[in-house]
Scaffold this motif. Structure first.
Motif, PDB file in Angstrom:
ATOM      1  N   ASN A 168       0.707  -1.292   0.144  1.00  0.00           N
ATOM      2  CA  ASN A 168      -0.077  -0.077   0.087  1.00  0.00           C
ATOM      3  C   ASN A 168       0.929   1.068   0.072  1.00  0.00           C
ATOM      4  OD1 ASN A 168      -2.770  -1.070   0.447  1.00  0.00           O
ATOM      5  ND2 ASN A 168      -1.744  -1.805   2.115  1.00  0.00           N
ATOM      6  N   GLU A 169       0.500   2.047  -0.802  1.00  0.00           N
ATOM      7  CA  GLU A 169       1.419   3.323  -1.113  1.00  0.00           C
ATOM      8  C   GLU A 169       0.872   4.282   0.265  1.00  0.00           C
ATOM      9  OE1 GLU A 169       1.632   5.061  -4.922  1.00  0.00           O
ATOM     10  OE2 GLU A 169       2.507   3.202  -5.837  1.00  0.00           O
ATOM     11  N   THR A 170      -0.578   4.410   0.315  1.00  0.00           N
ATOM     12  CA  THR A 170      -1.083   5.096   1.241  1.00  0.00           C
ATOM     13  C   THR A 170      -1.691   4.172   2.272  1.00  0.00           C
ATOM     14  OG1 THR A 170      -3.312   5.250   0.226  1.00  0.00           O
ATOM     15  CG2 THR A 170      -1.421   6.943  -0.299  1.00  0.00           C
TER      16      THR A 170
ATOM     17  N   MET B 271       1.180   8.582   3.464  1.00  0.00           N
ATOM     18  CA  MET B 271       2.203   7.811   2.848  1.00  0.00           C
ATOM     19  C   MET B 271       3.324   7.548   3.723  1.00  0.00           C
ATOM     20  SD  MET B 271       1.987   9.426  -1.157  1.00  0.00           S
ATOM     21  CE  MET B 271       3.119  10.563  -0.591  1.00  0.00           C
ATOM     22  N   PRO B 272       3.587   6.467   3.974  1.00  0.00           N
ATOM     23  CA  PRO B 272       4.743   6.140   4.946  1.00  0.00           C
ATOM     24  C   PRO B 272       6.263   6.321   4.047  1.00  0.00           C
ATOM     25  CG  PRO B 272       3.468   4.076   4.492  1.00  0.00           C
ATOM     26  CD  PRO B 272       2.894   5.133   3.827  1.00  0.00           C
ATOM     27  N   GLN B 273       7.077   6.682   4.779  1.00  0.00           N
ATOM     28  CA  GLN B 273       8.338   6.922   4.152  1.00  0.00           C
ATOM     29  C   GLN B 273       9.370   6.079   4.744  1.00  0.00           C
ATOM     30  OE1 GLN B 273       8.416   9.616   1.604  1.00  0.00           O
ATOM     31  NE2 GLN B 273       6.342   9.151   1.952  1.00  0.00           N
TER      32      GLN B 273
ATOM     33  N   LEU C  16       4.225  11.393   4.919  1.00  0.00           N
ATOM     34  CA  LEU C  16       3.571  12.461   4.073  1.00  0.00           C
ATOM     35  C   LEU C  16       2.309  12.304   4.060  1.00  0.00           C
ATOM     36  CD1 LEU C  16       6.182  12.307   0.971  1.00  0.00           C
ATOM     37  CD2 LEU C  16       6.473  13.950   3.005  1.00  0.00           C
ATOM     38  N   THR C  17       1.701  13.639   3.986  1.00  0.00           N
ATOM     39  CA  THR C  17       0.280  13.887   3.678  1.00  0.00           C
ATOM     40  C   THR C  17      -0.067  15.177   2.962  1.00  0.00           C
ATOM     41  OG1 THR C  17      -1.813  14.086   4.702  1.00  0.00           O
ATOM     42  CG2 THR C  17      -0.075  15.164   5.990  1.00  0.00           C
ATOM     43  N   ASN C  18      -1.232  15.117   2.360  1.00  0.00           N
ATOM     44  CA  ASN C  18      -1.755  16.469   1.688  1.00  0.00           C
ATOM     45  C   ASN C  18      -2.605  17.529   2.663  1.00  0.00           C
ATOM     46  OD1 ASN C  18      -4.055  14.988   1.475  1.00  0.00           O
ATOM     47  ND2 ASN C  18      -4.131  14.789  -0.508  1.00  0.00           N
ATOM     48  N   ASP C  19      -2.699  17.082   3.697  1.00  0.00           N
ATOM     49  CA  ASP C  19      -3.474  17.889   4.680  1.00  0.00           C
ATOM     50  C   ASP C  19      -4.868  17.771   4.334  1.00  0.00           C
ATOM     51  OD1 ASP C  19      -1.295  18.286   6.228  1.00  0.00           O
ATOM     52  OD2 ASP C  19      -0.855  20.085   4.950  1.00  0.00           O
ATOM     53  N   ILE C  20      -5.474  16.813   3.607  1.00  0.00           N
ATOM     54  CA  ILE C  20      -6.723  16.688   3.430  1.00  0.00           C
ATOM     55  C   ILE C  20      -7.299  15.792   4.343  1.00  0.00           C
ATOM     56  CG2 ILE C  20      -8.463  15.962   1.962  1.00  0.00           C
ATOM     57  CD1 ILE C  20      -6.903  16.632  -0.346  1.00  0.00           C
ATOM     58  N   LYS C  21      -8.355  16.241   5.316  1.00  0.00           N
ATOM     59  CA  LYS C  21      -8.778  15.436   6.397  1.00  0.00           C
ATOM     60  C   LYS C  21     -10.413  15.107   6.059  1.00  0.00           C
ATOM     61  CE  LYS C  21      -5.775  17.023   9.742  1.00  0.00           C
ATOM     62  NZ  LYS C  21      -5.392  17.543  11.113  1.00  0.00           N
ATOM     63  N   GLU C  22     -10.862  13.858   6.450  1.00  0.00           N
ATOM     64  CA  GLU C  22     -12.332  13.531   6.229  1.00  0.00           C
ATOM     65  C   GLU C  22     -12.757  13.679   7.769  1.00  0.00           C
ATOM     66  OE1 GLU C  22     -11.911   9.594   4.971  1.00  0.00           O
ATOM     67  OE2 GLU C  22     -11.606  10.411   2.770  1.00  0.00           O
TER      68      GLU C  22
ATOM     69  N   LEU D 122       2.430  -0.897  11.268  1.00  0.00           N
ATOM     70  CA  LEU D 122       3.465  -0.513  12.047  1.00  0.00           C
ATOM     71  C   LEU D 122       4.594   0.030  11.076  1.00  0.00           C
ATOM     72  CD1 LEU D 122       3.914  -4.554  13.280  1.00  0.00           C
ATOM     73  CD2 LEU D 122       2.806  -2.519  14.490  1.00  0.00           C
ATOM     74  N   PRO D 123       5.024   1.222  11.948  1.00  0.00           N
ATOM     75  CA  PRO D 123       6.098   1.963  11.088  1.00  0.00           C
ATOM     76  C   PRO D 123       7.432   1.292  11.015  1.00  0.00           C
ATOM     77  CG  PRO D 123       5.449   2.917  13.204  1.00  0.00           C
ATOM     78  CD  PRO D 123       4.753   1.811  13.212  1.00  0.00           C
ATOM     79  N   PHE D 124       8.100   1.826   9.810  1.00  0.00           N
ATOM     80  CA  PHE D 124       9.280   0.976   9.377  1.00  0.00           C
ATOM     81  C   PHE D 124      10.325   2.028   9.237  1.00  0.00           C
ATOM     82  CE2 PHE D 124       9.127   1.993   5.028  1.00  0.00           C
ATOM     83  CZ  PHE D 124       7.769   1.872   4.726  1.00  0.00           C
ATOM     84  N   SER D 125      11.437   1.647   9.447  1.00  0.00           N
ATOM     85  CA  SER D 125      12.619   2.885   9.333  1.00  0.00           C
ATOM     86  C   SER D 125      13.805   2.203   9.027  1.00  0.00           C
ATOM     87  CB  SER D 125      12.979   3.802  10.361  1.00  0.00           C
ATOM     88  OG  SER D 125      13.916   4.504  10.149  1.00  0.00           O
ATOM     89  N   ILE D 126      14.730   2.647   8.011  1.00  0.00           N
ATOM     90  CA  ILE D 126      15.941   1.969   7.435  1.00  0.00           C
ATOM     91  C   ILE D 126      16.992   2.758   8.241  1.00  0.00           C
ATOM     92  CG2 ILE D 126      15.135   1.298   5.185  1.00  0.00           C
ATOM     93  CD1 ILE D 126      16.608   3.685   3.893  1.00  0.00           C
TER      94      ILE D 126
END
Length: 139
Positions: free
Chosen positions: A51-53, A70-72, A78-84, A134-138
Motif C-alpha cells: 500500500n502506498e497510502t 504515505m509512509p516514508q 507524508l500527507t496532503n493535509d486533506i482530512k475527512e 507498523l512504522p518502519f525505518s531504514i
C-alpha cells in the motif's frame, strides 16, 4: 452425511459468533491502518500486498478525522493535509463511522475492531479488512 452437516452448521455458528463491538472498543480505531483486502458481496476478494497510502484515524469522544498518509523509509509520513471529518454513531446496537468532506457524506459499519484488526462495511456490502500499520525505518 449427517455428521458432515452437523460439523458444517457448528463451524458456521463458531465463525458467525464474533463479540459485538462495544463503546470501549472504539478507542482502538486511533492510529494507522493498512488495508489488507476487500471482500465483495459475492465472496470474491481483492488482496492488497503493498500500500502506498494508509489511513490515519484520530478520534476522541466519537469525533475526529481520517487522513490518507504515505509512509516514508525514515519512519515519517507524508500527507496532503486533506482530512475527512469523522463522527461515530450507534444505530440499533451497531456502530457506524460517518464521514464528511466538502464533496460528500457516507458511512461505514464497524463490523470488528481489535488491537490489530479493523473491518468496515459500506452501503454496497463491501467489507474492508485492515491491519494495524507498523512504522518502519531504514535508519
Amino acid at each position: 452425511m449427517k455428521n458432515s452437516l452437523i460439523l458444517f452448521l457448528f463451524s458456521l455458528l463458531i465463525i458467525s459468533c464474533k463479540p459485538p463491538v462495544t463503546e470501549a472498543d472504539l478507542a482502538k480505531i486511533n492510529g494507522y491502518w493498512e488495508i489488507q483486502k476487500v471482500e465483495l458481496p459475492d465472496g470474491e476478494k481483492k488482496e492488497y500486498k503493498v500500500n502506498e497510502t494508509i489511513d490515519f484515524f484520530s478520534v476522541k469522544d466519537q469525533k475526529g478525522f481520517r487522513q490518507k498518509v504515505m509512509p516514508q523509509l525514515n519512519g515519517t509520513y507524508l500527507t496532503n493535509d486533506i482530512k475527512e471529518i469523522v463522527k461515530i454513531s450507534k444505530e440499533k446496537g451497531t456502530y457506524f463511522i460517518n464521514y464528511a468532506t466538502n464533496y460528500g457524506k457516507w458511512k461505514e459499519e464497524v463490523i470488528e475492531i481489535q488491537d490489530s484488526v479493523l473491518i468496515l462495511k459500506n452501503k454496497n456490502n463491501l467489507e474492508y479488512h485492515y491491519k494495524r500499520h507498523l512504522p518502519f525505518s531504514i535508519k
